[in-house]
Design an enzyme around this catalytic site. Structure first.
Site, short mmCIF file in Angstrom:
data_model
loop_
_atom_site.label_atom_id
_atom_site.label_comp_id
_atom_site.label_asym_id
_atom_site.label_seq_id
_atom_site.Cartn_x
_atom_site.Cartn_y
_atom_site.Cartn_z
N SER A 29 13.43 41.72 -45.28
CA SER A 29 12.51 40.66 -44.82
C SER A 29 12.13 40.82 -43.36
O SER A 29 11.17 40.20 -42.90
CB SER A 29 13.15 39.29 -45.05
OG SER A 29 14.38 39.18 -44.35
N CYS A 30 12.84 41.68 -42.61
CA CYS A 30 12.50 41.87 -41.19
C CYS A 30 11.22 42.67 -41.01
O CYS A 30 10.74 42.83 -39.89
CB CYS A 30 13.65 42.52 -40.45
SG CYS A 30 13.87 44.26 -40.81
N TYR A 41 14.17 49.28 -37.05
CA TYR A 41 14.51 49.27 -38.48
C TYR A 41 13.31 48.82 -39.30
O TYR A 41 13.02 49.40 -40.35
CB TYR A 41 15.69 48.32 -38.69
CG TYR A 41 16.16 48.18 -40.11
CD1 TYR A 41 16.83 49.22 -40.75
CD2 TYR A 41 15.95 47.01 -40.83
CE1 TYR A 41 17.28 49.10 -42.05
CE2 TYR A 41 16.39 46.87 -42.14
CZ TYR A 41 17.05 47.92 -42.74
OH TYR A 41 17.48 47.79 -44.04
#
Length: 309
Positions: free
Chosen positions: A109-110, A137
């Site tokens: 979800s990032c 990331y």
């Protein structure tokens, strides 16, 4: 997939990968191809090509990744970008090249913009700036999902992409500095309880809101998608169980049995203010989360405690 299908779970010793293996075995799948990091370095292009050429898995769950919390992302940005790009590129390309029928790529979800509307819909991807504390990331994961979409578009490769919310569960990373929030708090409260510490300091203000999901719930959703979904669009996977960091910390302290004071440190970063996924695309297919937050946290703490003793 059939129970006899040859299935490769990349990252099977991690929290997500081990949950996928447990779910596959519980449902009768018994032809699993598993390799430890020592047996197969997924950042090694030649080694990955040789593995796929020899084993030729029919289905691939790509759950291998270099992961960590805010501190780890900020400390090792080059490793988070380099290693994840290498793992994804090697596995996705060689799965396609050596005849894999279907691959499921795990994002995060990032990947979504820091300040996008809530709950977060899949179409919000790439509509704004990322959260700086985990952009390395996130950029790697965005590249991975775009690679899946590109291989589907150009080669017809059946690669699907799932974006899970914040996860916790057995097999998580409990490193004192590089862990995510749930295992980090479990360890700190456990050690504080043993030491009779009067208070525990927690990064940030405690106000950010997060959605949390047990890894076993995620594994159930991933097998559901592998059997029921085939399209380029990414799919959010969430629980709908949202809590502030402060509320989460109090719940974990209660589960662990720590009775001291919680001291929040506003000089430390909070990360994204709120992050809840819109899972209507998945729920419309008929899947829903089943593990309540408190139950999941209690199971996770018990498992970690048992493994330590």
């Amino acid at each position: 997939m059939h129970t006899s299908s040859r299935i490769y779970v990349a990252g099977h010793r991690g929290m997500v990968g081990s949950a996928i293996v447990r779910q596959l075995q519980a449902e009768g799948f018994d032809n699993l191809v598993l390799r430890t990091r020592q047996e197969l370095d997924l950042t090694d292009q030649r080694a990955v090509e040789d593995f796929f050429a020899a084993e030729r898995p029919e289905y691939v769950f790509l759950a291998a990744a270099k992961v960590g919390g805010i501190h780890a992302n900020d400390t090792y940005p080059a490793e988070f970008l380099r290693d994840n790009l290498a793992i994804q590129t090697n596995v996705i390309h060689n799965a396609w090249k050596h005849g894999t029928k279907k691959l499921l790529f795990l994002g995060s979800s990032c990947i979504y913009p820091r300040d996008c509307p809530q709950p977060i819909k899949e179409e919000y991807l790439l509509t704004g700036p990322l959260e700086p504390t985990n952009e390395w990331y996130a950029i790697a994961k965005i590249a991975g999902l775009k690679m899946c979409q590109a291989y589907r578009k150009q080669y017809g490769f059946d690669a699907i992409c799932a974006m899970p919310t914040n996860l916790y569960g057995p097999g998580d990373n409990y490193h004192p500095e590089n862990s995510h929030v749930v295992p980090g708090l479990i360890r700190r409260f456990h050690e504080a309880k043993l030491a009779n510490a009067p208070e525990v300091s927690i990064w940030g203000t405690g106000t950010p809101l997060r959605e949390f999901m047990h890894a076993d719930d995620l594994a159930d959703a991933l097998l559901f998608l592998m059997s029921n979904y085939s399209a380029a669009d990414i799919v959010n996977i969430g629980s709908g169980l949202e809590a502030s960091i402060a509320a989460l910390a109090r719940l974990i302290a209660e589960v662990v049995g720590y009775r001291g004071t919680l001291q929040f440190d506003p000089s430390k970063p909070d990360g994204t203010p709120r992050k809840r996924l819109d899972t209507s695309r998945l729920t419309s297919m008929g899947w829903r989360s089943r593990i309540p937050l408190r139950e999941g946290l209690a199971r996770t703490y018990s498992n970690w405690n048992d493994c330590r003793n």
